[in-house]
Design a protein around this motif. Structure first.
Motif, PDB file in Angstrom:
ATOM      1  N   VAL A  28       3.484   7.407  10.214  1.00  0.00           N
ATOM      2  CA  VAL A  28       2.167   6.650  10.316  1.00  0.00           C
ATOM      3  C   VAL A  28       1.059   7.182  11.269  1.00  0.00           C
ATOM      4  O   VAL A  28       1.217   8.153  12.666  1.00  0.00           O
ATOM      5  CB  VAL A  28       2.481   5.362  10.725  1.00  0.00           C
ATOM      6  CG1 VAL A  28       1.882   4.743  11.196  1.00  0.00           C
ATOM      7  CG2 VAL A  28       3.397   4.815   9.947  1.00  0.00           C
ATOM      8  N   ASP A  81       4.348   0.183   2.698  1.00  0.00           N
ATOM      9  CA  ASP A  81       2.690   1.095   2.703  1.00  0.00           C
ATOM     10  C   ASP A  81       2.243   1.477   3.502  1.00  0.00           C
ATOM     11  O   ASP A  81       1.396   0.226   4.088  1.00  0.00           O
ATOM     12  CB  ASP A  81       2.299  -0.108   2.133  1.00  0.00           C
ATOM     13  CG  ASP A  81       1.245   0.368   0.921  1.00  0.00           C
ATOM     14  OD1 ASP A  81       0.939   1.909   1.119  1.00  0.00           O
ATOM     15  OD2 ASP A  81       0.669  -0.503   0.164  1.00  0.00           O
ATOM     16  N   ARG A  82       1.874   2.792   3.503  1.00  0.00           N
ATOM     17  CA  ARG A  82       1.698   3.148   5.207  1.00  0.00           C
ATOM     18  C   ARG A  82       0.001   3.133   4.907  1.00  0.00           C
ATOM     19  O   ARG A  82      -0.689   3.673   5.545  1.00  0.00           O
ATOM     20  CB  ARG A  82       1.298   4.230   5.495  1.00  0.00           C
ATOM     21  CG  ARG A  82       1.014   5.535   4.244  1.00  0.00           C
ATOM     22  CD  ARG A  82       2.057   7.009   4.659  1.00  0.00           C
ATOM     23  NE  ARG A  82       3.239   6.825   4.637  1.00  0.00           N
ATOM     24  CZ  ARG A  82       3.705   7.413   4.100  1.00  0.00           C
ATOM     25  NH1 ARG A  82       3.704   7.172   3.001  1.00  0.00           N
ATOM     26  NH2 ARG A  82       5.464   7.354   4.206  1.00  0.00           N
ATOM     27  N   GLN A  83      -0.340   2.449   3.630  1.00  0.00           N
ATOM     28  CA  GLN A  83      -2.547   2.222   3.260  1.00  0.00           C
ATOM     29  C   GLN A  83      -2.576   1.066   3.567  1.00  0.00           C
ATOM     30  O   GLN A  83      -3.533   1.391   4.244  1.00  0.00           O
ATOM     31  CB  GLN A  83      -2.612   2.410   2.260  1.00  0.00           C
ATOM     32  CG  GLN A  83      -2.291   3.753   0.908  1.00  0.00           C
ATOM     33  CD  GLN A  83      -2.342   5.214   1.763  1.00  0.00           C
ATOM     34  OE1 GLN A  83      -3.830   4.805   1.746  1.00  0.00           O
ATOM     35  NE2 GLN A  83      -1.889   5.629   1.998  1.00  0.00           N
ATOM     36  N   LEU A  84      -1.324  -0.196   4.315  1.00  0.00           N
ATOM     37  CA  LEU A  84      -1.930  -1.193   4.704  1.00  0.00           C
ATOM     38  C   LEU A  84      -1.831  -1.135   6.393  1.00  0.00           C
ATOM     39  O   LEU A  84      -1.158  -0.506   6.758  1.00  0.00           O
ATOM     40  CB  LEU A  84      -0.809  -2.253   4.849  1.00  0.00           C
ATOM     41  CG  LEU A  84      -0.724  -2.521   3.245  1.00  0.00           C
ATOM     42  CD1 LEU A  84       0.265  -4.316   3.137  1.00  0.00           C
ATOM     43  CD2 LEU A  84      -2.184  -3.234   2.770  1.00  0.00           C
TER      44      LEU A  84
END
Length: 269
Positions: free
Chosen positions: A88, A20-23
């Motif tokens: 990312v 999850d690239r939001q993390l």
């Protein structure tokens, strides 16, 4: 998971959680003749505590396709391409041994993308003993024996392990054996030839931690000082964390201590 990096399939372990690239993203870079599996414990620990983990098999290693890249600079370019392929923008980097040089070089050449840096079992320069270079090129079994002897403490050599029933040296032997012919020789030559580490370190301006095994024979504590001093622009200075009782293979010999140190640093202000 798999990604296409520079039009070549690459395998990445995500610690048992969907990426999850939001993390907050952390990239874990393995050392010479290894693959992502050296990070299994630390990758799971981070992935289950709020981080998006990418632990790649470098090109030509493990399950990644292509040929092994011949220089640390080329590997750093590949890590940048990996970040692009994964979508990312910013990431922390952690690298072990050869991987620490790759992380260092990546952070120096892509300063706007790297948030924190963890160098594990790292010195710069990182010369490789000529007998090991020769064995890696012409007698892999002998090279594997040298690496096992120099990477693990005497207790591990005798069978001690934080995981009951696991032989750390036996596991590492199989890991090295399953890499393709020429990979170890390529990697050790890349470490030996990389002379830009101190210059790269002088350009690092993000928080940095250096993890050193108390009983590391391959990158001993006394040899770490030039790199630590070169990291002069790091906020507060490069943080030295000594992993007690561990050798160069500290992720395996002291998985909890290394995991705690990594997570603690990554979550610190």
């Amino acid at each position: 998971m798999e990604l296409s990096v520079n039009d070549t399939p690459a395998y990445l372990y995500t610690g048992g959680r969907p990426f999850d690239r939001q993390l907050p993203v952390v990239v874990l870079i393995h050392g010479a003749g290894h693959d992502h599996s050296v990070w299994n414990y630390q990758a799971r620990r981070l992935a289950h505590h709020g981080f998006a983990v990418l632990a790649p098999d470098l090109p030509g290693h493990g399950r990644s396709q292509g040929s092994p890249l011949p220089t640390i600079e080329a590997l750093a370019d590949w890590v940048e391409a990996l970040l692009d392929a994964a979508g990312v923008v910013h990431a922390a980097l952690a690298g072990h041994s050869m991987g620490s040089l790759v992380a260092l070089q990546t952070a120096a050449q892509a300063p706007a993308r790297i948030t924190k840096l963890i160098l594990i079992g790292s010195v710069a320069p990182m010369p490789v003993a000529p007998p090991l270079l020769e064995a890696a090129a012409h007698a892999r079994d002998a090279a594997h024996g040298m690496i096992n002897q120099w990477s693990y403490t005497p207790a591990s050599q005798l069978g001690a392990s934080p995981v009951p029933g696991i032989s750390l040296t036996g596991l590492n032997q199989r890991l090295m054996e399953r890499q393709r012919a020429g990979v170890l020789a390529n990697d050790l030559a890349a470490c030996n030839a990389y002379l830009g580490g101190l210059d790269a370190a002088a350009r690092i301006a993000v928080p940095c931690a250096m993890l050193c095994g108390e009983r590391d024979q391959m990158t001993p504590r006394k040899a770490v000082k030039p790199l630590q001093e070169a990291l002069a622009k790091v906020p507060g200075g490069a943080r030295m964390i000594v992993i007690k009782g561990a050798g160069h293979a500290m992720m395996a010999e002291a998985p909890d201590a290394v995991g705690d140190a990594m997570r603690g640093f990554l979550t610190s202000a």
